[in-house]
Design a protein around this motif. Structure first.
Motif, PDB file in Angstrom:
ATOM      1  N   MET A 115      -0.022  12.266   9.321  1.00 32.77           N
ATOM      2  CA  MET A 115       1.070  11.433   9.818  1.00 32.77           C
ATOM      3  C   MET A 115       0.696  10.799  11.159  1.00 32.77           C
ATOM      4  O   MET A 115       0.372  11.500  12.119  1.00 32.77           O
ATOM      5  CB  MET A 115       2.330  12.281   9.982  1.00 32.77           C
ATOM      6  CG  MET A 115       3.594  11.458  10.116  1.00 32.77           C
ATOM      7  SD  MET A 115       3.942  10.541   8.603  1.00 32.77           S
ATOM      8  CE  MET A 115       5.406   9.649   9.091  1.00 32.77           C
ATOM      9  N   PRO A 116       0.707   9.459  11.240  1.00 31.80           N
ATOM     10  CA  PRO A 116       0.351   8.805  12.516  1.00 31.80           C
ATOM     11  C   PRO A 116       1.314   9.198  13.626  1.00 31.80           C
ATOM     12  O   PRO A 116       2.526   9.234  13.420  1.00 31.80           O
ATOM     13  CB  PRO A 116       0.484   7.308  12.183  1.00 31.80           C
ATOM     14  CG  PRO A 116       0.341   7.223  10.698  1.00 31.80           C
ATOM     15  CD  PRO A 116       0.964   8.487  10.171  1.00 31.80           C
ATOM     16  N   ASN A 117       0.768   9.507  14.793  1.00 36.48           N
ATOM     17  CA  ASN A 117       1.605   9.818  15.949  1.00 36.48           C
ATOM     18  C   ASN A 117       0.860   9.499  17.232  1.00 36.48           C
ATOM     19  O   ASN A 117      -0.367   9.365  17.254  1.00 36.48           O
ATOM     20  CB  ASN A 117       2.074  11.279  15.928  1.00 36.48           C
ATOM     21  CG  ASN A 117       0.929  12.255  16.020  1.00 36.48           C
ATOM     22  OD1 ASN A 117       0.360  12.439  17.073  1.00 36.48           O
ATOM     23  ND2 ASN A 117       0.569  12.875  14.888  1.00 36.48           N
ATOM     24  N   VAL A 118       1.608   9.412  18.309  1.00 35.22           N
ATOM     25  CA  VAL A 118       1.049   8.998  19.599  1.00 35.22           C
ATOM     26  C   VAL A 118       0.095  10.050  20.158  1.00 35.22           C
ATOM     27  O   VAL A 118      -0.909   9.721  20.788  1.00 35.22           O
ATOM     28  CB  VAL A 118       2.183   8.722  20.606  1.00 35.22           C
ATOM     29  CG1 VAL A 118       1.617   8.348  21.963  1.00 35.22           C
ATOM     30  CG2 VAL A 118       3.091   7.608  20.091  1.00 35.22           C
ATOM     31  N   LYS A 119       0.369  11.342  19.945  1.00 37.93           N
ATOM     32  CA  LYS A 119      -0.445  12.416  20.520  1.00 37.93           C
ATOM     33  C   LYS A 119      -1.897  12.331  20.080  1.00 37.93           C
ATOM     34  O   LYS A 119      -2.809  12.646  20.847  1.00 37.93           O
ATOM     35  CB  LYS A 119       0.127  13.778  20.129  1.00 37.93           C
ATOM     36  CG  LYS A 119       1.363  14.179  20.917  1.00 37.93           C
ATOM     37  CD  LYS A 119       1.766  15.601  20.578  1.00 37.93           C
ATOM     38  CE  LYS A 119       2.949  16.052  21.419  1.00 37.93           C
ATOM     39  NZ  LYS A 119       3.340  17.446  21.109  1.00 37.93           N
ATOM     40  N   THR A 120      -2.124  11.932  18.828  1.00 35.64           N
ATOM     41  CA  THR A 120      -3.481  11.854  18.309  1.00 35.64           C
ATOM     42  C   THR A 120      -4.033  10.433  18.357  1.00 35.64           C
ATOM     43  O   THR A 120      -5.066  10.140  17.752  1.00 35.64           O
ATOM     44  CB  THR A 120      -3.529  12.370  16.860  1.00 35.64           C
ATOM     45  OG1 THR A 120      -2.613  11.616  16.054  1.00 35.64           O
ATOM     46  CG2 THR A 120      -3.155  13.837  16.796  1.00 35.64           C
ATOM     47  N   SER A 155       7.374   6.575   7.618  1.00 42.18           N
ATOM     48  CA  SER A 155       8.097   7.824   7.893  1.00 42.18           C
ATOM     49  C   SER A 155       9.073   8.159   6.777  1.00 42.18           C
ATOM     50  O   SER A 155       9.221   9.315   6.389  1.00 42.18           O
ATOM     51  CB  SER A 155       8.848   7.712   9.220  1.00 42.18           C
ATOM     52  OG  SER A 155       7.957   7.475  10.282  1.00 42.18           O
ATOM     53  N   ARG A 156       9.746   7.133   6.266  1.00 40.92           N
ATOM     54  CA  ARG A 156      10.778   7.358   5.253  1.00 40.92           C
ATOM     55  C   ARG A 156      10.180   7.698   3.889  1.00 40.92           C
ATOM     56  O   ARG A 156      10.689   8.558   3.170  1.00 40.92           O
ATOM     57  CB  ARG A 156      11.660   6.103   5.150  1.00 40.92           C
ATOM     58  CG  ARG A 156      12.871   6.269   4.223  1.00 40.92           C
ATOM     59  CD  ARG A 156      13.808   5.081   4.319  1.00 40.92           C
ATOM     60  NE  ARG A 156      13.186   3.834   3.886  1.00 40.92           N
ATOM     61  CZ  ARG A 156      12.775   2.872   4.688  1.00 40.92           C
ATOM     62  NH1 ARG A 156      12.893   3.012   6.006  1.00 40.92           N
ATOM     63  NH2 ARG A 156      12.222   1.770   4.218  1.00 40.92           N
ATOM     64  N   LEU A 216       0.828  -1.198   0.000  1.00 41.19           N
ATOM     65  CA  LEU A 216       0.000   0.000   0.000  1.00 41.19           C
ATOM     66  C   LEU A 216       0.865   1.253   0.000  1.00 41.19           C
ATOM     67  O   LEU A 216       0.558   2.232  -0.684  1.00 41.19           O
ATOM     68  CB  LEU A 216      -0.927  -0.007   1.217  1.00 41.19           C
ATOM     69  CG  LEU A 216      -1.819   1.221   1.403  1.00 41.19           C
ATOM     70  CD1 LEU A 216      -2.732   1.420   0.200  1.00 41.19           C
ATOM     71  CD2 LEU A 216      -2.644   1.088   2.682  1.00 41.19           C
ATOM     72  N   VAL A 217       1.963   1.224   0.743  1.00 38.56           N
ATOM     73  CA  VAL A 217       2.893   2.360   0.769  1.00 38.56           C
ATOM     74  C   VAL A 217       3.422   2.638  -0.638  1.00 38.56           C
ATOM     75  O   VAL A 217       3.471   3.794  -1.084  1.00 38.56           O
ATOM     76  CB  VAL A 217       4.060   2.089   1.743  1.00 38.56           C
ATOM     77  CG1 VAL A 217       5.126   3.178   1.624  1.00 38.56           C
ATOM     78  CG2 VAL A 217       3.556   1.998   3.179  1.00 38.56           C
ATOM     79  N   GLN A 218       3.816   1.590  -1.348  1.00 35.44           N
ATOM     80  CA  GLN A 218       4.338   1.747  -2.709  1.00 35.44           C
ATOM     81  C   GLN A 218       3.272   2.296  -3.660  1.00 35.44           C
ATOM     82  O   GLN A 218       3.574   3.105  -4.535  1.00 35.44           O
ATOM     83  CB  GLN A 218       4.860   0.396  -3.223  1.00 35.44           C
ATOM     84  CG  GLN A 218       6.062  -0.141  -2.463  1.00 35.44           C
ATOM     85  CD  GLN A 218       7.271   0.770  -2.578  1.00 35.44           C
ATOM     86  OE1 GLN A 218       7.393   1.583  -3.493  1.00 35.44           O
ATOM     87  NE2 GLN A 218       8.185   0.651  -1.612  1.00 35.44           N
TER      88      GLN A 218
END
Length: 276
Positions: free
Chosen positions: A154-159, A141-142, A113-115
């Motif tokens: 962008m997935p992150n812990v805060k959200t 991330s890369r 899916l990333v590709q």
């Protein structure tokens, strides 16, 4: 004063949050009834007339450029926002990917899916949230940071969009799809804009959602804040945290709110001082 100029405009009246909400709903309902006759006559698409959303704007005494003042997080609404979010899931766990697809989302997958996103085969334009497990985050991330970051995806812990386990991700996905949780963040000028819910919710449910929003924003108040110069040795500030607040609907005007009615420490919190 008995004069009005451009430099000295007429002060904007402030209303109790209950009164402001009542006026927003009355105007939105009247506007819908006025538009509905024309909509019913000329609508040939078969779609329903969109329902307006009630929005709350809070002007906070924050400077996001300073450390600790760029607030961001989730707000859990007791009655939801009324909007179902479009989500995408990144994970190398095939069982988790299939379980996510079974919940009705369009895209879920791992490296493949990333590709596809990098190649432009999958569009990100209509997405509201991106969820991921930690096993695939190095690749996300890369390869996708420049695509997801500017869109706020962008997935992150805060959200709570970066999850440790499959069960945690599926629980978060259910919450996001149902619209029970919204994301907030401070704008460059220090304000926070959040949807409260649909006009059709009614005043009682919307007021409960407003209460959850206000309490979450106040609980996230940093120890040191302010838009002016702050001493390095300052431990606590006495400056006002919430400077102004407005309530409006999608197509309607905004009403200034009396801050004593949106202050959790005030005896007039979520009520009308005139009626007490």
């Amino acid at each position: 004063r008995n004069y009005v100029t451009r430099a000295h405009p007429t002060p904007r009246p402030a209303f109790a949050v209950t009164k402001a909400l009542e006026m927003v709903l009355e105007a939105a309902i009247a506007r819908r009834e006025r538009i509905f006759a024309k909509w019913k006559k000329y609508n040939t698409t078969g779609k329903n007339l969109p329902e307006e959303t009630v929005e709350l704007v809070m002007g906070l005494n924050l400077d996001p450029r300073k450390p600790g003042q760029a607030l961001r997080g989730n707000i859990s609404l007791p009655h939801g926002s009324g909007k179902k979010l479009e989500c995408i899931v990144f994970s190398e766990d095939e069982n988790l990917v299939q379980a996510s697809l079974d919940k009705g989302i369009t895209h879920a997958g791992g490296e493949e899916l990333v590709q596809k996103i990098v190649a432009g085969e999958v569009s990100l334009d209509k997405l509201d949230r991106a969820l991921a497990t930690k096993d695939i985050m190095p690749s996300v991330s890369r390869k996708l940071a420049r695509l997801l970051g500017p869109r706020g995806l962008m997935p992150n812990v805060k959200t709570s969009s970066l999850c440790e386990t499959a069960d945690e991700l599926l629980e978060t996905l259910d919450t996001q799809i149902s619209g029970k949780e919204i994301v907030y963040r401070t704008e460059p000028q220090g304000s926070v804009l959040v949807p409260v819910g649909k006009v059709g919710f009614g005043s009682e449910k919307l007021l409960q959602n407003i209460g959850s929003i206000i309490e979450t924003i106040h609980s996230a108040k940093p120890e040191v804040y302010g838009k002016g110069k702050i001493s390095k040795n300052a431990k606590k500030t006495k400056a006002k945290y919430m400077q102004q607040a407005f309530l409006s609907s999608t197509q309607g005007r905004g009403y200034k709110i009396d801050l004593s009615t949106v202050d959790p420490s005030s005896p007039y919190y979520l009520s009308d001082p005139e009626s007490m």
